[in-house]
Write a protein that holds these residues in place. Structure first.
Motif, PDB file in Angstrom:
ATOM      1  N   MET A   1       0.899  -1.324   0.130  1.00 20.60           N
ATOM      2  CA  MET A   1       0.062   0.147   0.016  1.00 20.60           C
ATOM      3  C   MET A   1       0.884   1.270   0.125  1.00 20.60           C
ATOM      4  SD  MET A   1      -3.218  -0.145  -0.356  1.00 20.60           S
ATOM      5  CE  MET A   1      -4.541  -1.267  -0.392  1.00 20.60           C
ATOM      6  N   ALA A   2       0.292   2.351   0.138  1.00 24.43           N
ATOM      7  CA  ALA A   2       0.876   3.754  -0.024  1.00 24.43           C
ATOM      8  C   ALA A   2       1.575   4.173   1.205  1.00 24.43           C
ATOM      9  CB  ALA A   2      -0.088   4.918  -0.380  1.00 24.43           C
ATOM     10  N   LYS A   3       2.476   4.879   1.169  1.00 21.96           N
ATOM     11  CA  LYS A   3       3.290   5.411   2.141  1.00 21.96           C
ATOM     12  C   LYS A   3       2.807   6.928   2.333  1.00 21.96           C
ATOM     13  CE  LYS A   3       7.938   6.143   3.713  1.00 21.96           C
ATOM     14  NZ  LYS A   3       9.509   6.129   3.540  1.00 21.96           N
ATOM     15  N   ILE A   4       2.181   7.321   3.644  1.00 17.15           N
ATOM     16  CA  ILE A   4       1.452   8.616   3.872  1.00 17.15           C
ATOM     17  C   ILE A   4       1.715   9.291   4.952  1.00 17.15           C
ATOM     18  CG2 ILE A   4      -1.071   9.456   4.052  1.00 17.15           C
ATOM     19  CD1 ILE A   4      -2.226   7.000   2.494  1.00 17.15           C
ATOM     20  N   ALA A   5       2.001  10.623   4.826  1.00 16.73           N
ATOM     21  CA  ALA A   5       2.459  11.558   5.980  1.00 16.73           C
ATOM     22  C   ALA A   5       1.154  12.231   6.388  1.00 16.73           C
ATOM     23  CB  ALA A   5       3.421  12.615   5.480  1.00 16.73           C
ATOM     24  N   VAL A   6       0.756  12.288   7.873  1.00 16.54           N
ATOM     25  CA  VAL A   6      -0.169  13.027   8.202  1.00 16.54           C
ATOM     26  C   VAL A   6       0.024  13.833   9.245  1.00 16.54           C
ATOM     27  CG1 VAL A   6      -2.658  12.637   9.614  1.00 16.54           C
ATOM     28  CG2 VAL A   6      -1.982  10.929   8.206  1.00 16.54           C
ATOM     29  N   GLU A   7      -0.130  14.996   9.014  1.00 14.99           N
ATOM     30  CA  GLU A   7       0.159  16.178   9.845  1.00 14.99           C
ATOM     31  C   GLU A   7      -0.434  15.775  11.488  1.00 14.99           C
ATOM     32  OE1 GLU A   7      -0.362  20.985  10.370  1.00 14.99           O
ATOM     33  OE2 GLU A   7      -1.144  20.008   8.492  1.00 14.99           O
ATOM     34  N   ILE A   8       0.493  16.202  12.550  1.00 12.15           N
ATOM     35  CA  ILE A   8      -0.075  15.978  13.674  1.00 12.15           C
ATOM     36  C   ILE A   8      -1.248  17.102  13.977  1.00 12.15           C
ATOM     37  CG2 ILE A   8       1.026  16.601  16.283  1.00 12.15           C
ATOM     38  CD1 ILE A   8       3.641  15.325  15.285  1.00 12.15           C
ATOM     39  N   PRO A   9      -2.260  16.947  14.762  1.00 11.40           N
ATOM     40  CA  PRO A   9      -2.354  15.928  15.691  1.00 11.40           C
ATOM     41  C   PRO A   9      -3.610  14.823  15.337  1.00 11.40           C
ATOM     42  CG  PRO A   9      -3.606  17.731  16.356  1.00 11.40           C
ATOM     43  CD  PRO A   9      -3.045  17.964  14.946  1.00 11.40           C
ATOM     44  N   PHE A  10      -3.734  14.600  13.979  1.00  9.88           N
ATOM     45  CA  PHE A  10      -4.787  13.905  13.616  1.00  9.88           C
ATOM     46  C   PHE A  10      -4.621  12.274  13.297  1.00  9.88           C
ATOM     47  CE2 PHE A  10      -4.600  18.237  11.837  1.00  9.88           C
ATOM     48  CZ  PHE A  10      -5.885  18.470  12.216  1.00  9.88           C
ATOM     49  N   ASP A  11      -4.669  11.680  14.636  1.00  9.29           N
ATOM     50  CA  ASP A  11      -4.275  10.489  14.956  1.00  9.29           C
ATOM     51  C   ASP A  11      -5.570   9.598  14.405  1.00  9.29           C
ATOM     52  OD1 ASP A  11      -1.906  10.453  16.440  1.00  9.29           O
ATOM     53  OD2 ASP A  11      -3.086  11.129  18.050  1.00  9.29           O
ATOM     54  N   ASP A  12      -6.717  10.310  14.311  1.00 14.82           N
ATOM     55  CA  ASP A  12      -7.844   9.479  14.056  1.00 14.82           C
ATOM     56  C   ASP A  12      -7.546   9.237  12.276  1.00 14.82           C
ATOM     57  OD1 ASP A  12      -8.172  12.213  13.350  1.00 14.82           O
ATOM     58  OD2 ASP A  12     -10.257  12.149  13.958  1.00 14.82           O
ATOM     59  N   VAL A  13      -6.999  10.091  11.715  1.00 17.86           N
ATOM     60  CA  VAL A  13      -6.869   9.979  10.145  1.00 17.86           C
ATOM     61  C   VAL A  13      -5.850   9.078   9.853  1.00 17.86           C
ATOM     62  CG1 VAL A  13      -6.143  10.980   8.071  1.00 17.86           C
ATOM     63  CG2 VAL A  13      -7.568  12.278   9.699  1.00 17.86           C
ATOM     64  N   LYS A  14      -4.771   9.028  10.742  1.00 12.02           N
ATOM     65  CA  LYS A  14      -3.546   8.038  10.719  1.00 12.02           C
ATOM     66  C   LYS A  14      -4.198   6.426  11.176  1.00 12.02           C
ATOM     67  CE  LYS A  14       0.537   6.646  13.185  1.00 12.02           C
ATOM     68  NZ  LYS A  14       0.356   5.570  13.751  1.00 12.02           N
ATOM     69  N   GLN A  15      -5.125   6.468  12.184  1.00 14.09           N
ATOM     70  CA  GLN A  15      -5.802   5.013  12.145  1.00 14.09           C
ATOM     71  C   GLN A  15      -6.357   4.695  11.225  1.00 14.09           C
ATOM     72  OE1 GLN A  15      -7.823   4.807  16.149  1.00 14.09           O
ATOM     73  NE2 GLN A  15      -8.341   2.807  15.710  1.00 14.09           N
ATOM     74  N   ALA A  16      -7.442   5.533  10.907  1.00  8.43           N
ATOM     75  CA  ALA A  16      -8.156   4.928   9.504  1.00  8.43           C
ATOM     76  C   ALA A  16      -7.487   4.674   8.300  1.00  8.43           C
ATOM     77  CB  ALA A  16      -9.232   6.127   9.108  1.00  8.43           C
ATOM     78  N   LEU A  17      -6.412   5.395   8.024  1.00  7.10           N
ATOM     79  CA  LEU A  17      -5.472   5.128   6.815  1.00  7.10           C
ATOM     80  C   LEU A  17      -4.849   3.838   7.172  1.00  7.10           C
ATOM     81  CD1 LEU A  17      -4.426   8.593   5.986  1.00  7.10           C
ATOM     82  CD2 LEU A  17      -5.732   7.151   4.469  1.00  7.10           C
TER      83      LEU A  17
END
Length: 77
Positions: A1-17
């Motif tokens: 799958m893809a390697k994705i960078a998520v801006e802090i503090p969006f842990d919910d987006v990180k978890q969903a991805l």
């Protein structure tokens, strides 16, 4: 799958991805990144868009499900 960078503090987006099978790293808003397939940021502006060498999706005004959908749609283009 893809390697994705998520801006802090969006842990919910990180978890969903991650649940979709993507490799996700959190990053600080002033951090310069490269080598990712996609980024998820708080908001897009002319100032921050130049700090990435990959496409980015904005969190602003979107639900977690919308963001995940936007990321996957852009990855499959």
């Amino acid at each position: 799958m893809a390697k994705i960078a998520v801006e802090i503090p969006f842990d919910d987006v990180k978890q969903a991805l991650e649940e979709k099978g993507h490799e996700v790293k959190m990053f600080a808003s002033d951090e310069h990144l490269s080598g990712y397939d996609m980024g998820v940021v708080r908001a897009l502006s002319d100032v921050n868009i130049d700090q990435f060498d990959f496409p980015v999706v904005s969190i602003e005004g979107n639900s977690v499900q919308d963001i995940v959908g936007d990321v996957e749609k852009r990855l499959h283009r």
